[in-house]
Motif scaffolding. Structure first.
Motif, PDB file in Angstrom:
ATOM      1  N   GLN A  98       0.986  -1.326  -0.199  1.00  0.00           N
ATOM      2  CA  GLN A  98       0.031  -0.175   0.209  1.00  0.00           C
ATOM      3  C   GLN A  98       0.600   1.674   0.295  1.00  0.00           C
ATOM      4  N   PRO A  99       0.645   2.395  -0.369  1.00  0.00           N
ATOM      5  CA  PRO A  99       1.418   4.234  -0.687  1.00  0.00           C
ATOM      6  C   PRO A  99       1.204   4.016   0.609  1.00  0.00           C
ATOM      7  N   PHE A 100       2.270   5.044   1.353  1.00  0.00           N
ATOM      8  CA  PHE A 100       2.427   5.656   2.661  1.00  0.00           C
ATOM      9  C   PHE A 100       3.188   6.973   2.315  1.00  0.00           C
ATOM     10  N   VAL A 101       3.813   7.882   3.505  1.00  0.00           N
ATOM     11  CA  VAL A 101       3.632   8.770   3.069  1.00  0.00           C
ATOM     12  C   VAL A 101       5.079   8.264   3.776  1.00  0.00           C
ATOM     13  N   LEU A 102       6.420   9.066   4.195  1.00  0.00           N
ATOM     14  CA  LEU A 102       7.635   9.167   4.098  1.00  0.00           C
ATOM     15  C   LEU A 102       8.120  10.470   5.125  1.00  0.00           C
ATOM     16  N   THR A 103       8.390  10.274   6.018  1.00  0.00           N
ATOM     17  CA  THR A 103       8.694  11.768   7.022  1.00  0.00           C
ATOM     18  C   THR A 103      10.009  10.644   7.856  1.00  0.00           C
ATOM     19  N   GLY A 104      10.576  12.403   8.330  1.00  0.00           N
ATOM     20  CA  GLY A 104      11.501  12.078   9.087  1.00  0.00           C
ATOM     21  C   GLY A 104      12.447  13.028   9.796  1.00  0.00           C
ATOM     22  N   ASN A 105      13.514  13.213  10.518  1.00  0.00           N
ATOM     23  CA  ASN A 105      14.855  14.021  10.446  1.00  0.00           C
ATOM     24  C   ASN A 105      15.796  13.339   9.894  1.00  0.00           C
ATOM     25  N   TYR A 106      15.603  13.572   8.746  1.00  0.00           N
ATOM     26  CA  TYR A 106      16.730  13.225   8.385  1.00  0.00           C
ATOM     27  C   TYR A 106      17.997  12.860   8.485  1.00  0.00           C
ATOM     28  N   PRO A 107      19.050  12.045   8.155  1.00  0.00           N
ATOM     29  CA  PRO A 107      20.608  12.306   8.028  1.00  0.00           C
ATOM     30  C   PRO A 107      20.879  12.405   6.993  1.00  0.00           C
ATOM     31  N   TYR A 108      21.809  14.330   7.122  1.00  0.00           N
ATOM     32  CA  TYR A 108      22.667  14.612   6.728  1.00  0.00           C
ATOM     33  C   TYR A 108      23.070  14.058   5.398  1.00  0.00           C
ATOM     34  N   ASP A 109      23.679  13.228   5.998  1.00  0.00           N
ATOM     35  CA  ASP A 109      24.928  12.702   5.259  1.00  0.00           C
ATOM     36  C   ASP A 109      24.499  11.650   4.240  1.00  0.00           C
ATOM     37  N   ILE A 110      22.928  11.065   4.386  1.00  0.00           N
ATOM     38  CA  ILE A 110      22.415   9.953   3.495  1.00  0.00           C
ATOM     39  C   ILE A 110      20.654  11.016   3.024  1.00  0.00           C
ATOM     40  N   SER A 111      20.401  11.727   2.805  1.00  0.00           N
ATOM     41  CA  SER A 111      19.060  12.393   2.417  1.00  0.00           C
ATOM     42  C   SER A 111      18.625  12.382   1.374  1.00  0.00           C
ATOM     43  N   SER A 112      20.650  12.831   0.507  1.00  0.00           N
ATOM     44  CA  SER A 112      20.090  12.664  -0.919  1.00  0.00           C
ATOM     45  C   SER A 112      20.236  10.983  -1.568  1.00  0.00           C
ATOM     46  N   GLN A 113      20.606  10.094  -1.063  1.00  0.00           N
ATOM     47  CA  GLN A 113      20.410   9.380  -0.908  1.00  0.00           C
ATOM     48  C   GLN A 113      18.818   8.270  -0.383  1.00  0.00           C
ATOM     49  N   ILE A 114      18.312   8.834   0.707  1.00  0.00           N
ATOM     50  CA  ILE A 114      17.056   8.724   0.850  1.00  0.00           C
ATOM     51  C   ILE A 114      16.047   9.127  -0.389  1.00  0.00           C
ATOM     52  N   PHE A 115      15.798  10.316  -0.978  1.00  0.00           N
ATOM     53  CA  PHE A 115      15.563  10.529  -2.136  1.00  0.00           C
ATOM     54  C   PHE A 115      15.520   9.760  -2.832  1.00  0.00           C
ATOM     55  N   PHE A 116      16.741   9.271  -3.751  1.00  0.00           N
ATOM     56  CA  PHE A 116      17.059   8.774  -4.924  1.00  0.00           C
ATOM     57  C   PHE A 116      15.989   7.857  -4.743  1.00  0.00           C
ATOM     58  N   LYS A 117      16.431   6.446  -3.134  1.00  0.00           N
ATOM     59  CA  LYS A 117      15.203   5.519  -3.124  1.00  0.00           C
ATOM     60  C   LYS A 117      13.654   5.943  -3.193  1.00  0.00           C
ATOM     61  N   MET A 118      14.082   6.465  -2.779  1.00  0.00           N
ATOM     62  CA  MET A 118      12.329   7.107  -2.919  1.00  0.00           C
ATOM     63  C   MET A 118      11.449   7.797  -4.686  1.00  0.00           C
ATOM     64  N   LEU A 119      12.393   8.128  -5.495  1.00  0.00           N
ATOM     65  CA  LEU A 119      12.155   8.199  -6.682  1.00  0.00           C
ATOM     66  C   LEU A 119      12.569   6.925  -7.369  1.00  0.00           C
ATOM     67  N   ASP A 120      13.109   5.867  -6.823  1.00  0.00           N
ATOM     68  CA  ASP A 120      12.389   4.306  -7.494  1.00  0.00           C
ATOM     69  C   ASP A 120      11.392   3.599  -6.634  1.00  0.00           C
ATOM     70  N   ASN A 121      10.642   4.591  -5.993  1.00  0.00           N
ATOM     71  CA  ASN A 121       9.716   3.435  -5.166  1.00  0.00           C
ATOM     72  C   ASN A 121       8.379   4.477  -4.988  1.00  0.00           C
ATOM     73  N   ARG A 122       8.365   5.492  -6.569  1.00  0.00           N
ATOM     74  CA  ARG A 122       7.513   6.754  -6.337  1.00  0.00           C
ATOM     75  C   ARG A 122       6.123   6.066  -5.992  1.00  0.00           C
ATOM     76  N   ASP A 123       5.957   4.804  -7.002  1.00  0.00           N
ATOM     77  CA  ASP A 123       4.482   4.950  -7.345  1.00  0.00           C
ATOM     78  C   ASP A 123       4.160   4.905  -5.563  1.00  0.00           C
ATOM     79  N   LEU A 124       5.039   4.039  -4.400  1.00  0.00           N
ATOM     80  CA  LEU A 124       4.597   3.716  -3.270  1.00  0.00           C
ATOM     81  C   LEU A 124       4.262   4.848  -2.195  1.00  0.00           C
ATOM     82  N   ILE A 125       4.972   5.807  -2.493  1.00  0.00           N
ATOM     83  CA  ILE A 125       5.565   7.115  -1.671  1.00  0.00           C
ATOM     84  C   ILE A 125       4.668   8.635  -2.623  1.00  0.00           C
ATOM     85  N   PRO A 126       3.600   8.870  -2.694  1.00  0.00           N
ATOM     86  CA  PRO A 126       3.145   9.768  -2.885  1.00  0.00           C
ATOM     87  C   PRO A 126       3.221  11.215  -2.706  1.00  0.00           C
ATOM     88  N   CYS A 127       3.816  10.455  -1.194  1.00  0.00           N
ATOM     89  CA  CYS A 127       3.630  12.378  -0.117  1.00  0.00           C
ATOM     90  C   CYS A 127       5.008  11.466   0.342  1.00  0.00           C
TER      91      CYS A 127
END
Length: 262
Positions: A98-127
């Protein structure tokens, strides 16, 4: 149990301002009725306000000490505390696909990697919402012609609308980071297909921005031989620099590069 010690190797900066924590938690309300996944909850300063919302919540934390703290202080989440590395997880397993919202106080060192993973799973993460380094937030929200406009801007804005919500000063963290932070929100736009080869699009965007001060005719020589007819046929476009191109123009450029490679 004593409080968790922030670990430099994990990029941990624990938010201590409860008003800001509540404001961040409330950013998920833009996408109601969906379950929420919080990345890097630490000691749960954001988690406590997410728990108040009438929707399923799971948290993923790589730090074993933080996981133990969460088990002790959030018994209502016992079955929903995941002691894993978010970047290695199969997100389709989280809420039964099921789609879900992703949130957090993201670690600075890996924030870009988190968002690239979001892009790879964009159909699961509408927000996606949360707090990141100020400079990264500016890049994500930047428009063409802006000096912050770059790889992250184009790749994220191709699929998401990005809102820079507010700035957070260093003094509300333990330990205080050396930079400002910012809270952002990304919501899926209506784009289902880019209209070009997605992998080539990413390659064109990264290749050109890796030499952002160069004209496109220079940087694109890494993808095509310098005597390719492409460089003559697209001469007017190729005198521009990548920061001047809109996403639609990057799509069109990708198609032209694809034709030249065929």
């Amino acid at each position: 149990m004593k409080q968790v010690r922030p670990k430099k190797n994990l990029g941990q900066h624990f938010l201590t301002d409860l008003t800001i924590a509540r404001r961040i938690a409330d950013t998920v309300d833009a996408c109601p009725d969906l379950p929420v996944l919080e990345v890097g909850p630490g000691m749960g300063v954001l988690t406590q306000y997410l728990c108040e919302k009438p929707r399923p919540l799971r948290v993923v934390e790589i730090d074993a000490e933080s996981v133990a703290y969460l088990y002790e202080h959030f018994p209502q989440l016992h079955d929903n505390i995941i002691g894993e590395d978010f970047l290695r997880m199969d997100l389709h397993q989280l809420f039964g696909g099921q789609p879900f919202v992703l949130t957090g106080n993201y670690p600075y060192d890996i924030s870009s990697q988190i968002f690239f993973k979001m892009l790879d799973n964009r159909d699961l993460i509408p927000c996606c919402t949360g707090m990141i380094q100020h400079e990264v937030a500016l890049r994500m929200a930047a428009s063409p012609g802006n000096k912050q406009y770059g790889i992250l801007s184009v790749l994220i804005q191709a699929w998401y609308n990005v809102e820079y919500l507010f700035t957070v000063e260093p003094g509300v963290f333990n330990p205080p980071p050396k930079v400002q932070s910012a809270v952002i929100r990304m919501t899926r736009n209506d784009v289902q297909q880019l209209g070009c080869d997605e992998e080539l699009f990413k390659q064109v965007v990264k290749t050109t921005f890796n030499q952002r001060r160069k004209m496109l005719r220079v940087s694109l020589r890494q993808l095509l031989p310098p005597d390719a007819p492409f460089f003559t046929e697209q001469a007017d476009l190729l005198v521009r620099r990548p920061e001047q191109l809109t996403i639609a123009e990057f799509v069109a450029l990708t198609n032209k590069v694809g034709e030249a490679l065929a």
